[in-house]
Write a protein that holds these residues in place. Structure first.
Motif, mmCIF file in Angstrom:
data_model
loop_
_atom_site.group_PDB
_atom_site.id
_atom_site.type_symbol
_atom_site.label_atom_id
_atom_site.label_comp_id
_atom_site.label_asym_id
_atom_site.label_seq_id
_atom_site.Cartn_x
_atom_site.Cartn_y
_atom_site.Cartn_z
ATOM 1 N N THR A 125 0.872 -1.168 0.000
ATOM 2 C CA THR A 125 0.000 0.000 0.000
ATOM 3 C C THR A 125 0.915 1.226 0.000
ATOM 4 O OG1 THR A 125 -0.211 0.440 2.376
ATOM 5 C CG2 THR A 125 -1.691 -1.235 1.426
ATOM 6 N N LEU A 126 0.365 2.372 -0.370
ATOM 7 C CA LEU A 126 1.153 3.608 -0.398
ATOM 8 C C LEU A 126 1.736 3.909 0.978
ATOM 9 C CD1 LEU A 126 2.154 6.276 -1.643
ATOM 10 C CD2 LEU A 126 -0.128 7.239 -1.154
ATOM 11 N N ILE A 127 0.904 3.776 2.017
ATOM 12 C CA ILE A 127 1.389 4.065 3.377
ATOM 13 C C ILE A 127 2.466 3.058 3.778
ATOM 14 C CG2 ILE A 127 0.742 4.122 5.815
ATOM 15 C CD1 ILE A 127 -1.943 5.280 5.011
ATOM 16 N N GLU A 128 2.239 1.793 3.495
ATOM 17 C CA GLU A 128 3.206 0.750 3.841
ATOM 18 C C GLU A 128 4.558 1.026 3.183
ATOM 19 O OE1 GLU A 128 3.318 -4.128 3.617
ATOM 20 O OE2 GLU A 128 2.278 -2.993 2.045
ATOM 21 N N PHE A 129 4.556 1.286 1.890
ATOM 22 C CA PHE A 129 5.814 1.506 1.179
ATOM 23 C C PHE A 129 6.510 2.759 1.698
ATOM 24 C CE2 PHE A 129 8.385 2.703 -2.621
ATOM 25 C CZ PHE A 129 9.174 1.552 -2.668
ATOM 26 N N THR A 130 5.746 3.800 1.976
ATOM 27 C CA THR A 130 6.334 5.020 2.527
ATOM 28 C C THR A 130 7.048 4.737 3.838
ATOM 29 O OG1 THR A 130 4.676 6.428 1.461
ATOM 30 C CG2 THR A 130 5.814 7.344 3.371
ATOM 31 N N ARG A 131 6.406 3.998 4.729
ATOM 32 C CA ARG A 131 7.020 3.690 6.026
ATOM 33 C C ARG A 131 8.282 2.848 5.862
ATOM 34 N NH1 ARG A 131 1.528 2.089 9.438
ATOM 35 N NH2 ARG A 131 0.707 4.206 9.654
ATOM 36 N N VAL A 132 8.250 1.882 4.944
ATOM 37 C CA VAL A 132 9.426 1.047 4.731
ATOM 38 C C VAL A 132 10.583 1.886 4.197
ATOM 39 C CG1 VAL A 132 10.377 -0.861 3.394
ATOM 40 C CG2 VAL A 132 8.095 -1.064 4.377
ATOM 41 N N VAL A 133 10.309 2.759 3.230
ATOM 42 C CA VAL A 133 11.382 3.580 2.655
ATOM 43 C C VAL A 133 11.910 4.565 3.691
ATOM 44 C CG1 VAL A 133 11.970 5.240 0.842
ATOM 45 C CG2 VAL A 133 10.516 3.280 0.309
ATOM 46 N N GLU A 134 11.040 5.096 4.533
ATOM 47 C CA GLU A 134 11.513 5.968 5.615
ATOM 48 C C GLU A 134 12.443 5.209 6.554
ATOM 49 O OE1 GLU A 134 8.003 9.321 6.089
ATOM 50 O OE2 GLU A 134 7.774 7.415 7.138
ATOM 51 N N LEU A 136 14.279 2.612 5.770
ATOM 52 C CA LEU A 136 15.534 2.425 5.046
ATOM 53 C C LEU A 136 16.365 3.700 5.067
ATOM 54 C CD1 LEU A 136 14.140 0.477 1.959
ATOM 55 C CD2 LEU A 136 15.648 -0.473 3.711
ATOM 56 N N ALA A 137 15.691 4.834 4.939
ATOM 57 C CA ALA A 137 16.409 6.108 4.882
ATOM 58 C C ALA A 137 16.996 6.520 6.219
ATOM 59 C CB ALA A 137 15.477 7.210 4.363
ATOM 60 N N ASP A 138 16.300 6.226 7.318
ATOM 61 C CA ASP A 138 16.807 6.666 8.623
ATOM 62 C C ASP A 138 17.664 5.604 9.310
ATOM 63 O OD1 ASP A 138 15.098 4.832 9.922
ATOM 64 O OD2 ASP A 138 13.617 6.353 10.439
ATOM 65 N N GLY A 139 17.852 4.465 8.634
ATOM 66 C CA GLY A 139 18.725 3.434 9.172
ATOM 67 C C GLY A 139 18.088 2.505 10.177
ATOM 68 N N SER A 140 16.779 2.638 10.405
ATOM 69 C CA SER A 140 16.131 1.793 11.402
ATOM 70 C C SER A 140 15.727 0.429 10.847
ATOM 71 C CB SER A 140 14.902 2.497 11.988
ATOM 72 O OG SER A 140 13.944 2.774 10.986
ATOM 73 N N ALA A 141 15.802 0.260 9.515
ATOM 74 C CA ALA A 141 15.525 -1.044 8.911
ATOM 75 C C ALA A 141 16.812 -1.853 8.853
ATOM 76 C CB ALA A 141 14.962 -0.863 7.499
ATOM 77 N N ALA A 142 16.669 -3.152 8.944
ATOM 78 C CA ALA A 142 17.845 -4.030 8.941
ATOM 79 C C ALA A 142 18.307 -4.295 7.509
ATOM 80 C CB ALA A 142 17.501 -5.340 9.638
ATOM 81 N N ARG A 143 18.474 -3.238 6.760
ATOM 82 C CA ARG A 143 18.887 -3.353 5.358
ATOM 83 C C ARG A 143 19.448 -2.006 4.930
ATOM 84 N NH1 ARG A 143 16.888 -6.900 1.215
ATOM 85 N NH2 ARG A 143 18.287 -6.666 -0.560
ATOM 86 N N ALA A 144 20.451 -2.007 4.088
ATOM 87 C CA ALA A 144 21.021 -0.762 3.573
ATOM 88 C C ALA A 144 20.768 -0.684 2.073
ATOM 89 C CB ALA A 144 22.521 -0.698 3.854
ATOM 90 N N VAL A 145 20.624 0.541 1.579
ATOM 91 C CA VAL A 145 20.458 0.777 0.153
ATOM 92 C C VAL A 145 21.564 1.715 -0.297
ATOM 93 C CG1 VAL A 145 18.951 1.684 -1.660
ATOM 94 C CG2 VAL A 145 17.957 0.504 0.312
#
Length: 215
Positions: A125-134, A136-145
């Motif tokens: 969903t738009l909201i879901e993808f936005t939260r995931v990308v945020e 990734l951007a702030d480093g709180s996801a266990a993945r780097a881009v």
């Protein structure tokens, strides 16, 4: 070999986004129009035509114009081409061609995946993808881009979508409340609130993608 078997290759010239709602006359065209305007401006070096955004509806009637209140909200948000929109019924071919599917609610993401099951990894969903990308951007996801580089904007966006598989590892609280309300036939206040939610998440997504691109 199917196009999406090679979709992360930098030779791909266009990144295709499909937004999906029910009638394709309120939420998904607003998201389409705002993404088309906001994303290229947020990504350094983006060239005209590199990001293609279209929309469709699970119960749309082909050729319908935007609902008048939804169109007025789109204009308020800065959309210049709301009057040109014509609805399209969601078809498997549209889903298959998309590099990223953004439903405005979970039912729309689900409809896309039922139509073409192998798009599951690139349907949100738009909201879901936005939260995931945020995340990734702030480093709180266990993945780097990796930031935008030699593979250009299209390659970068493919890498972001691939990295977004971390959604399954995100806190449950971030995977709730990921629908944008359908305003159709409801009050002016609901149209306003729904349109503002679309715009908010498009703007947040553009900002997060821009931050990731710059590194």
């Amino acid at each position: 070999m199917p196009r999406h078997a090679e979709s992360t290759h930098p030779s791909e010239a266009v990144f295709r986004i499909l937004t999906v709602c029910t009638g394709n006359i309120c939420r998904s065209p607003q998201a389409e129009q705002l993404l088309r305007a906001r994303l290229p401006a947020a990504l350094p070096g983006a060239e005209p035509g590199q990001i293609e955004v279209t929309s469709a509806g699970t119960m749309a009637r082909d050729g319908d114009s935007m609902e008048q209140h939804a169109a007025a909200e789109a204009v308020r948000l800065g959309v210049a081409d709301a009057a040109a929109h014509r609805a399209r019924r969601l078809l498997p071919a549209q889903v298959q061609e998309a590099d990223l599917v953004l439903g405005l609610a979970q039912e729309h993401r689900g409809a896309a995946v039922r139509a073409v099951p192998r798009v599951n990894h690139r349907a949100f969903t738009l909201i879901e993808f936005t939260r995931v990308v945020e995340a990734l951007a702030d480093g709180s996801a266990a993945r780097a881009v990796e930031p935008l580089g030699a593979d250009g904007v299209v390659g970068f966006l493919h890498r972001v979508v691939a990295a977004a598989e971390v959604r399954g590892l995100m806190p449950q609280s971030l995977r709730q409340g990921i629908d944008i309300d359908d305003p159709y036939g409801r009050s002016a206040a609901v149209y306003r609130r729904s349109a503002d939610a679309v715009a908010e998440h498009v703007d947040r997504l553009a900002a997060a993608l821009g931050a990731l691109a710059r590194g």
